[in-house]
Every structure is written in C-alpha cells, then in structure tokens.
Write an enzyme that holds these catalytic residues in place. Structure first.
Site, PDB file in Angstrom:
ATOM      1  N   LYS A 161     -47.935   8.342  29.374  1.00  0.00           N
ATOM      2  CA  LYS A 161     -47.615   9.733  29.714  1.00  0.00           C
ATOM      3  C   LYS A 161     -48.870  10.555  29.962  1.00  0.00           C
ATOM      4  CE  LYS A 161     -42.940  10.209  28.369  1.00  0.00           C
ATOM      5  NZ  LYS A 161     -41.895  10.996  27.751  1.00  0.00           N
ATOM      6  N   LYS A 184     -41.066   2.332  34.334  1.00  0.00           N
ATOM      7  CA  LYS A 184     -39.665   2.455  33.925  1.00  0.00           C
ATOM      8  C   LYS A 184     -39.088   3.747  34.500  1.00  0.00           C
ATOM      9  CE  LYS A 184     -39.522   5.093  29.693  1.00  0.00           C
ATOM     10  NZ  LYS A 184     -38.315   5.884  29.864  1.00  0.00           N
ATOM     11  N   LYS A 207     -37.188  10.467  33.120  1.00  0.00           N
ATOM     12  CA  LYS A 207     -36.914  11.836  33.569  1.00  0.00           C
ATOM     13  C   LYS A 207     -38.209  12.514  33.964  1.00  0.00           C
ATOM     14  CE  LYS A 207     -33.985  12.414  29.817  1.00  0.00           C
ATOM     15  NZ  LYS A 207     -35.032  12.448  28.822  1.00  0.00           N
TER      16      LYS A 207
HETATM   17  P1  ATP Z   1     -38.959  11.256  29.320  1.00  0.00           P
HETATM   18  O1  ATP Z   1     -39.560  10.856  30.644  1.00  0.00           O
HETATM   19  O2  ATP Z   1     -38.901  12.732  29.113  1.00  0.00           O
HETATM   20  O3  ATP Z   1     -39.547  10.501  28.158  1.00  0.00           O
HETATM   21  P2  ATP Z   1     -36.854   9.349  29.408  1.00  0.00           P
HETATM   22  O4  ATP Z   1     -36.205   9.143  30.717  1.00  0.00           O
HETATM   23  O5  ATP Z   1     -37.856   8.351  28.952  1.00  0.00           O
HETATM   24  O6  ATP Z   1     -37.448  10.820  29.426  1.00  0.00           O
HETATM   25  P3  ATP Z   1     -35.868   9.771  26.743  1.00  0.00           P
HETATM   26  O7  ATP Z   1     -35.214  11.074  26.464  1.00  0.00           O
HETATM   27  O8  ATP Z   1     -37.287   9.599  26.344  1.00  0.00           O
HETATM   28  O9  ATP Z   1     -35.713   9.479  28.313  1.00  0.00           O
HETATM   29  O10 ATP Z   1     -35.014   8.589  26.113  1.00  0.00           O
HETATM   30  C1  ATP Z   1     -33.621   8.637  25.833  1.00  0.00           C
HETATM   31  C2  ATP Z   1     -33.112   7.219  25.584  1.00  0.00           C
HETATM   32  O11 ATP Z   1     -33.079   6.498  26.821  1.00  0.00           O
HETATM   33  C3  ATP Z   1     -33.996   6.393  24.651  1.00  0.00           C
HETATM   34  O12 ATP Z   1     -33.163   5.620  23.806  1.00  0.00           O
HETATM   35  C4  ATP Z   1     -34.772   5.501  25.573  1.00  0.00           C
HETATM   36  O13 ATP Z   1     -35.141   4.286  24.945  1.00  0.00           O
HETATM   37  C5  ATP Z   1     -33.773   5.249  26.696  1.00  0.00           C
HETATM   38  N1  ATP Z   1     -34.431   5.001  27.975  1.00  0.00           N
HETATM   39  C6  ATP Z   1     -35.248   5.855  28.636  1.00  0.00           C
HETATM   40  N2  ATP Z   1     -35.641   5.340  29.811  1.00  0.00           N
HETATM   41  C7  ATP Z   1     -35.055   4.133  29.915  1.00  0.00           C
HETATM   42  C8  ATP Z   1     -35.060   3.105  30.925  1.00  0.00           C
HETATM   43  N3  ATP Z   1     -35.731   3.252  32.044  1.00  0.00           N
HETATM   44  N4  ATP Z   1     -34.345   1.973  30.708  1.00  0.00           N
HETATM   45  C9  ATP Z   1     -33.643   1.829  29.562  1.00  0.00           C
HETATM   46  N5  ATP Z   1     -33.590   2.746  28.567  1.00  0.00           N
HETATM   47  C10 ATP Z   1     -34.278   3.890  28.736  1.00  0.00           C
HETATM   48 MG    MG Z   2     -39.005   8.703  27.172  1.00  0.00          MG
END
Ligand code: ATP
Ligand code: MG
Length: 337
Positions: free
Chosen positions: A109, A196, A199
């Site tokens: 990040k 990955k 968001k």
């Molecule tokens: P950010 O970029 O703000 O970290 P994020 O997309 O990574 O957002 P989180 O809010 O951090 O989402 O995670 C919410 C849930 O979704 C967690 O359990 C995380 O492990 C899961 N998750 C996030 N991205 C993925 C992905 N690409 N594939 C599978 N699981 C995911």
């Molecule tokens: Mg995340």
C-alpha cells in the site's frame, strides 16, 4: 456458539474479490456461529481520503452487505465502538516496530501511494493499522476469523500480540483466534492481474458486485490476458486464471469445464474473447439479483441507519467489557461503569 469476527473497509464499493474471498462465506457462517461483522471506518483513514466520501461509503457498504445477505444485528460501524482505538493503543505497546515493518500489505500500500506520487504522504496510521486490526479481532474474543489470504499475516500478528499481552500480564486472558479459509478465493485486478483486486487501487481495477451491465462487459472485455503463447506452452497467465476463477465461482460448471478443456487441449485453441463473454454473462446474471435486493434495501434507508446504530450499541457492550478487563490486567484505571 463460537464467535466469528470479520471486517471490511469503507474505501469503495464491494467488489468480486471481497464477495468471493469473504462476504459470500460470511453470509453462510451466520447460521452456525455468533458473527460480528464490522465496517471499519477508522482503517479507511489510513490512506488519502475525503471525509464526506468516507461517511457516504460507510453507509453504502452497510446497505450493500445487507443486500448480500448479512443480518442487521450482526453489523456494526467501528467508529461507533470507540473501544477499538483505545485497545489499539494498548496493543501498540505489545507490538514491535520490526514486526510491523514485515507486513507485506504495508509495503504494497505504501508503494501504491508512492507510485502515484513519489513524495506522497504515507501515514503512521497505514503502518500501524494491523495493530488496530488486532484490537478489532481480540476485543470480541473471536474464536475464528474468516480472512482472505491477503490478511493471513495480519492475523498471525494479532495472535502474537495476544500471546505477548498474556505473558506480560501473567494470564491466559486472550484465547488465540484462528484463521478460517473456507473456500477463500483470491481474485486479481482485471487491469493489472499481478495485483489483487482492491478497492483502494481504484475503479478500473475492481468490478463492483453492483456494477452496471455495460460497465461489466467493458471491464471484462478489456481485462488483461496474454498473447496466447502461454496457452501453447500449457501454462496459464494470472489474468486468464483470474477469469476462470470468476467463471467457476459465478457461472455454470459445465460451461466452465468446457472452456477449461478447450484451453488445455493442444488440438484446440480457446478464444479469450469467448472466455470473456462467458465471464461477463455470468457476472451480469449475478449482479442483476444483487442490484434488485439493494434497491429494496434503499427504500428503508432511514430506518436501517437507526437499526445499525442500535446494533452497534449492542455489539459495543462486548467491547466495553473486554476493554475494562484488559485495563484492569494492564494496570490502568477504569471509571466506574
Ligand atoms: P482496500 O484496498 O481498502 O484494502 P480491499 O479491497 O482489500 O480494500 P478490505 O476491506 O481490505 O478490501 O477486505 C475485506 C475482505 O475482503 C477481507 O476479508 C479480505 O481478505 C477480502 N479480500 C479483499 N480483496 C480480496 C481479493 N482480491 N480476493 C479475495 N479476497 C479479498
Ligand atoms: Mg485490503
């Protein structure tokens, strides 16, 4: 009943990585466990953000989770439970700088921030957020944490903090939470499959579960794959693999098997255009259902906001009790409740 804790950051819309890697599973777990699911807005402040957007995203995620099948009484908003940040401070004193430096999410990040602007501001909050996450988990004395693979290292850190706290105060107060990886898939960014789906990477990288049909077709249509040489070699590039993973998770299995066999048959050549078309069709069918449910939820928006404030207050009682006990053990002062 054993307790489960999991959380999502209000940093954008719920995407297919969140859904297939986490939320789909959260929904199922509600029948067999006491589930506590948080929308963790304090975490969403760790990277550049706008206050009004944060407030809007928080409710947006709440409405989305309800549309996806999470029960109201299992949901809370983190900033309505201020005990998380207080326990977070206490845990800071049981976590080392070296441990936090090894967290790969921090590296990813902070690189992401610096990719946009090399002099960009990297907050201490971003470095420290796994400690707050440990507090999120341990304040509810969760037995299991259903996390995506991307969060495995953070859960290990939470376990280390818990056992270090236990030995510092000579007690076995915290039971170490365990990871639960039931069918957790990892979904990759469509625009950059080395990363990955996230968001915070921005809208072109993720596919929201409420995305409009035209957008889905456009994004899937331009998903990064390879020039076909991988297929000739019998290997699979991350972009193509990602499309197969999504098709399997949302589509019909016989179509998936058919395309999979075409890919692996040296006599045939799978057209990525056909693969993308099938993935887009499957996603459109699924999002239509989600969008319909969300529309119904939005009609009762005002009532729902009040109900979530109530459920947060109810869930807060568990957090207050834990914090009180922790402060006692740690030699801190408690007000009389
Ligand atoms: P950010 O970029 O703000 O970290 P994020 O997309 O990574 O957002 P989180 O809010 O951090 O989402 O995670 C919410 C849930 O979704 C967690 O359990 C995380 O492990 C899961 N998750 C996030 N991205 C993925 C992905 N690409 N594939 C599978 N699981 C995911
Ligand atoms: Mg995340």
């Amino acid at each position: 009943m054993k307790r489960i804790l999991s959380a999502i950051q209000p940093t954008g819309s719920i995407h297919y990585g969140n859904y297939l890697g986490a939320i789909q599973n959260w929904v199922k777990l509600q029948s067999d466990y006491h589930c506590v699911y948080g929308v963790v807005d304090y975490h969403a402040m760790t990277m550049h953000y706008q206050p009004a957007k944060l407030r809007e995203n928080t409710w947006e995620i709440i409405f989305s989770l309800l549309a996806l099948g999470i029960h109201k009484e299992n949901l809370f908003i983190q900033s309505l439970v201020p005990e998380h940040t207080e326990l977070g401070w206490i845990f800071n004193c049981f976590c080392s700088y070296g441990e936090l430096s090894r967290m790969t999410q921090f590296k990813d990040k902070s690189d992401q921030v610096k990719d946009i602007d090399k002099d960009a501001f990297v907050s201490a909050g971003l470095f420290d957020y796994p400690v707050l996450q440990a507090a999120d988990i341990l304040i509810y004395k969760a037995d299991y944490v259903p996390v995506g693979k991307d969060q495995e290292q953070h859960l290990e850190l939470a376990r280390n903090i818990a056992s270090r706290f236990n030995s510092a105060v000579s007690s076995d107060y915290f039971v170490l939470p365990e990871a639960m990886f039931t069918e957790a898939l990892k979904i990759r960014s469509l625009a950059d499959p080395q990363k990955k789906m996230s968001k915070s990477l921005g809208e072109k990288h993720y596919l929201s579960v409420f995305e409009e049909e035209a957008q889905i077709r456009k994004k899937v249509g331009s998903a990064v794959t390879d020039d076909g040489t991988e297929q000739d070699k019998g290997t699979m590039s991350p972009g193509v693999e990602n499309l197969f993973v999504m098709l399997k998770a949302c589509g019909d299995l016989s179509l998936y098997n058919d395309l999979w066999n075409q890919y692996h048959d040296p006599q045939l050549k799978l057209s990525y255009k056909d693969l993308k078309q099938s993935v887009a069709d499957a996603l459109v069918a699924e999002t239509n259902l989600f969008k319909l449910r969300k529309k119904e939820i939005l009609v009762e928006k005002k009532d729902i906001k009040n109900q979530i404030k109530e459920s947060s207050a109810e869930i807060r009682k568990i957090a207050q009790q834990t914090l009180k006990e922790v402060k006692e053990l740690a030699g801190l002062q408690n007000l009389r409740y």
